[in-house]
Design a protein around this motif. Structure first.
Motif, PDB file in Angstrom:
ATOM      1  N   PRO A 308       0.831  -1.202   0.000  1.00 15.09           N
ATOM      2  CA  PRO A 308       0.000   0.000   0.000  1.00 15.09           C
ATOM      3  C   PRO A 308       0.873   1.262   0.000  1.00 15.09           C
ATOM      4  N   PHE A 309       0.380   2.292  -0.656  1.00 17.25           N
ATOM      5  CA  PHE A 309       1.151   3.539  -0.651  1.00 17.25           C
ATOM      6  C   PHE A 309       0.237   4.749  -0.679  1.00 17.25           C
ATOM      7  N   VAL A 310       0.819   5.868  -0.288  1.00 13.52           N
ATOM      8  CA  VAL A 310       0.124   7.156  -0.324  1.00 13.52           C
ATOM      9  C   VAL A 310       0.964   8.067  -1.214  1.00 13.52           C
ATOM     10  N   TRP A 311       0.328   8.655  -2.197  1.00 15.70           N
ATOM     11  CA  TRP A 311       1.055   9.458  -3.190  1.00 15.70           C
ATOM     12  C   TRP A 311       0.930  10.942  -2.897  1.00 15.70           C
ATOM     13  N   HIS A 312       2.058  11.618  -2.762  1.00 14.21           N
ATOM     14  CA  HIS A 312       2.071  13.085  -2.743  1.00 14.21           C
ATOM     15  C   HIS A 312       2.419  13.511  -4.166  1.00 14.21           C
ATOM     16  N   ILE A 313       1.408  13.884  -4.913  1.00 10.65           N
ATOM     17  CA  ILE A 313       1.614  14.219  -6.317  1.00 10.65           C
ATOM     18  C   ILE A 313       2.337  15.568  -6.418  1.00 10.65           C
ATOM     19  N   TRP A 392      -5.500   8.645  10.330  1.00  7.12           N
ATOM     20  CA  TRP A 392      -4.710   7.420  10.305  1.00  7.12           C
ATOM     21  C   TRP A 392      -5.527   6.173  10.667  1.00  7.12           C
ATOM     22  N   PRO A 393      -6.313   6.193  11.773  1.00 10.23           N
ATOM     23  CA  PRO A 393      -7.063   4.974  12.084  1.00 10.23           C
ATOM     24  C   PRO A 393      -7.978   4.544  10.948  1.00 10.23           C
ATOM     25  N   ASP A 394      -8.541   5.523  10.259  1.00  7.93           N
ATOM     26  CA  ASP A 394      -9.433   5.240   9.129  1.00  7.93           C
ATOM     27  C   ASP A 394      -8.691   4.471   8.028  1.00  7.93           C
ATOM     28  N   LEU A 395      -7.432   4.842   7.797  1.00  7.65           N
ATOM     29  CA  LEU A 395      -6.648   4.143   6.772  1.00  7.65           C
ATOM     30  C   LEU A 395      -6.098   2.826   7.315  1.00  7.65           C
ATOM     31  N   ALA A 396      -5.596   2.886   8.553  1.00 10.01           N
ATOM     32  CA  ALA A 396      -4.887   1.729   9.130  1.00 10.01           C
ATOM     33  C   ALA A 396      -5.790   0.496   9.172  1.00 10.01           C
ATOM     34  N   ARG A 397      -7.075   0.706   9.447  1.00 13.67           N
ATOM     35  CA  ARG A 397      -7.949  -0.466   9.565  1.00 13.67           C
ATOM     36  C   ARG A 397      -8.124  -1.188   8.224  1.00 13.67           C
ATOM     37  N   HIS A 398      -7.813  -0.494   7.158  1.00 22.16           N
ATOM     38  CA  HIS A 398      -7.982  -1.119   5.833  1.00 22.16           C
ATOM     39  C   HIS A 398      -6.660  -1.601   5.235  1.00 22.16           C
ATOM     40  N   LEU A 399      -5.578  -1.542   5.997  1.00 23.56           N
ATOM     41  CA  LEU A 399      -4.279  -1.923   5.412  1.00 23.56           C
ATOM     42  C   LEU A 399      -4.256  -3.348   4.844  1.00 23.56           C
ATOM     43  N   PRO A 400      -4.897  -4.334   5.506  1.00 21.04           N
ATOM     44  CA  PRO A 400      -4.868  -5.679   4.900  1.00 21.04           C
ATOM     45  C   PRO A 400      -5.530  -5.712   3.514  1.00 21.04           C
ATOM     46  N   ALA A 401      -6.662  -5.025   3.376  1.00 15.96           N
ATOM     47  CA  ALA A 401      -7.329  -4.998   2.054  1.00 15.96           C
ATOM     48  C   ALA A 401      -6.464  -4.250   1.050  1.00 15.96           C
ATOM     49  N   LEU A 402      -5.825  -3.195   1.502  1.00 13.74           N
ATOM     50  CA  LEU A 402      -4.986  -2.411   0.592  1.00 13.74           C
ATOM     51  C   LEU A 402      -3.745  -3.200   0.169  1.00 13.74           C
ATOM     52  N   LYS A 403      -3.278  -4.029   1.083  1.00 11.62           N
ATOM     53  CA  LYS A 403      -2.117  -4.858   0.757  1.00 11.62           C
ATOM     54  C   LYS A 403      -2.482  -5.876  -0.340  1.00 11.62           C
ATOM     55  N   ALA A 404      -3.633  -6.494  -0.178  1.00  5.64           N
ATOM     56  CA  ALA A 404      -4.065  -7.464  -1.199  1.00  5.64           C
ATOM     57  C   ALA A 404      -4.222  -6.773  -2.554  1.00  5.64           C
ATOM     58  N   ARG A 405      -4.799  -5.591  -2.535  1.00 12.01           N
ATOM     59  CA  ARG A 405      -4.990  -4.861  -3.794  1.00 12.01           C
ATOM     60  C   ARG A 405      -3.639  -4.466  -4.413  1.00 12.01           C
ATOM     61  N   ALA A 406      -2.696  -4.108  -3.564  1.00 11.87           N
ATOM     62  CA  ALA A 406      -1.376  -3.691  -4.070  1.00 11.87           C
ATOM     63  C   ALA A 406      -0.740  -4.816  -4.881  1.00 11.87           C
ATOM     64  N   HIS A 407      -0.914  -6.039  -4.431  1.00 14.11           N
ATOM     65  CA  HIS A 407      -0.400  -7.193  -5.175  1.00 14.11           C
ATOM     66  C   HIS A 407      -1.117  -7.326  -6.509  1.00 14.11           C
ATOM     67  N   GLY A 408      -2.433  -7.267  -6.447  1.00 15.53           N
ATOM     68  CA  GLY A 408      -3.240  -7.411  -7.663  1.00 15.53           C
ATOM     69  C   GLY A 408      -2.915  -6.315  -8.665  1.00 15.53           C
ATOM     70  N   TRP A 409      -2.762  -5.104  -8.154  1.00 20.79           N
ATOM     71  CA  TRP A 409      -2.497  -3.970  -9.038  1.00 20.79           C
ATOM     72  C   TRP A 409      -1.136  -4.111  -9.726  1.00 20.79           C
ATOM     73  N   ALA A 410      -0.125  -4.584  -8.993  1.00 23.38           N
ATOM     74  CA  ALA A 410       1.209  -4.738  -9.600  1.00 23.38           C
ATOM     75  C   ALA A 410       1.122  -5.716 -10.781  1.00 23.38           C
ATOM     76  N   ALA A 411       0.323  -6.768 -10.607  1.00 22.32           N
ATOM     77  CA  ALA A 411       0.172  -7.745 -11.697  1.00 22.32           C
ATOM     78  C   ALA A 411      -0.569  -7.110 -12.875  1.00 22.32           C
ATOM     79  N   GLU A 412      -1.600  -6.317 -12.563  1.00 20.77           N
ATOM     80  CA  GLU A 412      -2.380  -5.654 -13.624  1.00 20.77           C
ATOM     81  C   GLU A 412      -1.508  -4.669 -14.405  1.00 20.77           C
ATOM     82  N   LEU A 413      -0.734  -3.892 -13.656  1.00 13.36           N
ATOM     83  CA  LEU A 413       0.107  -2.869 -14.277  1.00 13.36           C
ATOM     84  C   LEU A 413       1.147  -3.500 -15.204  1.00 13.36           C
ATOM     85  N   ALA A 414       1.624  -4.665 -14.811  1.00 16.14           N
ATOM     86  CA  ALA A 414       2.660  -5.335 -15.611  1.00 16.14           C
ATOM     87  C   ALA A 414       2.135  -5.695 -17.012  1.00 16.14           C
TER      88      ALA A 414
END
Ligand code: TRH
Length: 432
Positions: A308-313, A392-414
């Protein structure tokens, strides 16, 4: 003027025919993204495609920060198989005027006029590409590889657009990147050695959330540091020396927060890190559970890190960056469930001063209650953006879901392919 004969680079890989010559021109606007992208592309074209690459760079000091092997006092040198030329004045094009098969102007920098004139004289005509900045917006696929005739010469320039979706140029990814990450992740020794080198101590235990923080100055940071301090579980923060370091120094009551600094308050332990050589930056992403990244190149690396990441554009005039932020979210968050998706959007918006566009209120929050904020908390910054309160608590509680998505997204992006490979393919079709 001469078109130098091509000769094989020592140890050049695979491609059977004579290596193509490629000149990349890079003007450093600010920070490290311009040279970061060009240096990565130059190495990939040299190492993975066997091209003979010259890289013209106007600011060798910025370059030296991410490539310490470079000697910023030298006009010309070879580093990792890439010929580096100090582009010391706009019309400088190397000691002898030599036109490459493929000419890349990065981010619309202006090529030396003598060089352009010589391109027009060359047979065959070189492939001329303008490598654009990365944007995840939909229009990018329509404009990718569009030709643009030169107003005076018989030359055609193509716009090469990086992107996150099909029909774009993709983003840079080295062939060995996934293997390098897998090897690092599989090696407790490599991880322990990293922590020892970077912080002078062992890795934290599994109960800690490790966060890397690479960002521009950001009014939302003070509130976030307070929330990490008050977290029910330990937070270990890794901060490469840079534009956000001043905020850390203020928070810990220190004069500076450079390499080797260590601050502790409540649940938060923060380490100041030295700015590393570019390849070393990936390991910082790999030791972390969440990465704060910025600009362009670190934003891409965070996606390949599959965390998971947070982007400062990179902020642009007239808030032109905000639609780009949302376009990236559109891709990245596409398959997330509603709650983690909304939490991610809220957090990214708050971190980028786009709080007015936040995606609904977090569960259990008193939305809009910004009373008693300390400086930098829900602040309107001098840039006029609205930095809402990061939660932070609002984001932190979703870190497991965001982690799973991060894996899926890396595969999609490839699936879009690596930018260097896509660029090399296109150039070859043009040279036929
Ligand atoms: O430095 P950036 O903010 O770069 C930019 C520039 O502002 C540029 O003008 C703008 O056009 C672009 O963003 C969008 O962020 P970026 O792109 O992530 O580049 C940082 C580079 O620094 C990246 O290649 C990784 C590298 N790096 C290291 O080599 N070592 C380090 O320790 C760290 C933290 C980063």
């Amino acid at each position: 003027m001469s078109n130098a004969p091509r000769s094989a680079a020592p140890g050049a890989p695979s491609e059977a025919d004579a290596p193509l010559a490629c000149d990349i021109f890079c003007a450093v606007i600010d920070n490290f993204g311009d040279i970061g992208v060009c240096w990565r592309l130059a190495r990939q074209l040299a190492h993975e495609h066997g091209w003979e690459v010259r890289l013209f760079v106007d600011d060798l000091h910025a370059f030296e920060r991410l490539c310490p092997a470079l000697d910023a006092s030298r006009a010309t040198q070879t580093v990792e198989g890439v010929r580096v030329e100090h582009w010391h004045e706009p019309d400088h094009a190397g000691e002898t005027l030599r036109i490459a098969d493929v000419v890349i102007e990065a981010f619309a920098c202006e090529l030396p006029s003598v060089y352009v004139a010589a391109m027009a004289e060359r047979t065959p005509t070189p492939v001329w590409l303008n490598l654009e900045y990365l944007s995840a917006e939909d229009w990018v696929a329509d404009f990718h590889l569009r030709p643009s005739p030169h107003p005076r010469y018989a030359l055609l320039k193509h716009f090469f657009f990086p992107g996150l979706g099909t029909g774009t140029g993709g983003v840079l990814k080295e062939r060995d990147l996934d293997a390098a990450r897998a090897a690092f992740e599989a090696s407790p020794e490599a991880r322990a050695a990293w922590w020892q080198r970077a912080t002078g101590g062992p890795p934290p235990g599994p109960e800690a959330t490790v966060i890397s923080l690479f960002a521009y100055e950001n009014p939302a940071i003070d509130a976030l540091l307070e929330q990490w301090r008050d977290s029910p579980t330990p937070i270990v923060l890794l901060v490469p020396q840079g534009r956000i370091s001043g905020a850390l120094a203020r928070f810990f009551g220190m004069a500076a927060f450079g390499a080797g600094a260590r601050g502790e308050r409540g649940s938060l332990t923060a380490h100041g890190l030295a700015f590393t050589e570019q390849r070393g930056y990936d390991a910082l992403l790999w030791v972390s559970d969440l990465n704060f990244v910025r600009g362009e190149d670190s934003f891409v690396r965070a996606q390949w890190a599959a965390r998971p990441f947070v982007w400062h554009i990179y902020p642009q005039a007239d808030d032109a960056h905000l639609p780009k932020l949302d376009a990236a979210l559109e891709h990245y968050a596409r398959t997330l469930d509603a709650a983690p998706r909304a939490a991610l959007e809220r957090f990214w918006h708050a971190w980028n001063g786009n709080a007015g566009h936040a995606a609904g209120a977090p569960e259990g929050s008193t939305a809009g209650n910004t009373e008693g904020n300390t400086e930098g908390n829900a602040a309107t910054a001098p840039d006029g953006l609205n930095y809402g309160e990061v939660n932070w608590p609002d984001l932190a509680r979703h870190l497991p879901a965001l982690k799973a998505r991060a894996h899926g997204w890396a595969a999609e992006l490839a699936l879009t392919g690596d930018l260097a490979g896509n660029l090399a393919e296109f150039a070859k079709t043009q040279l036929k």
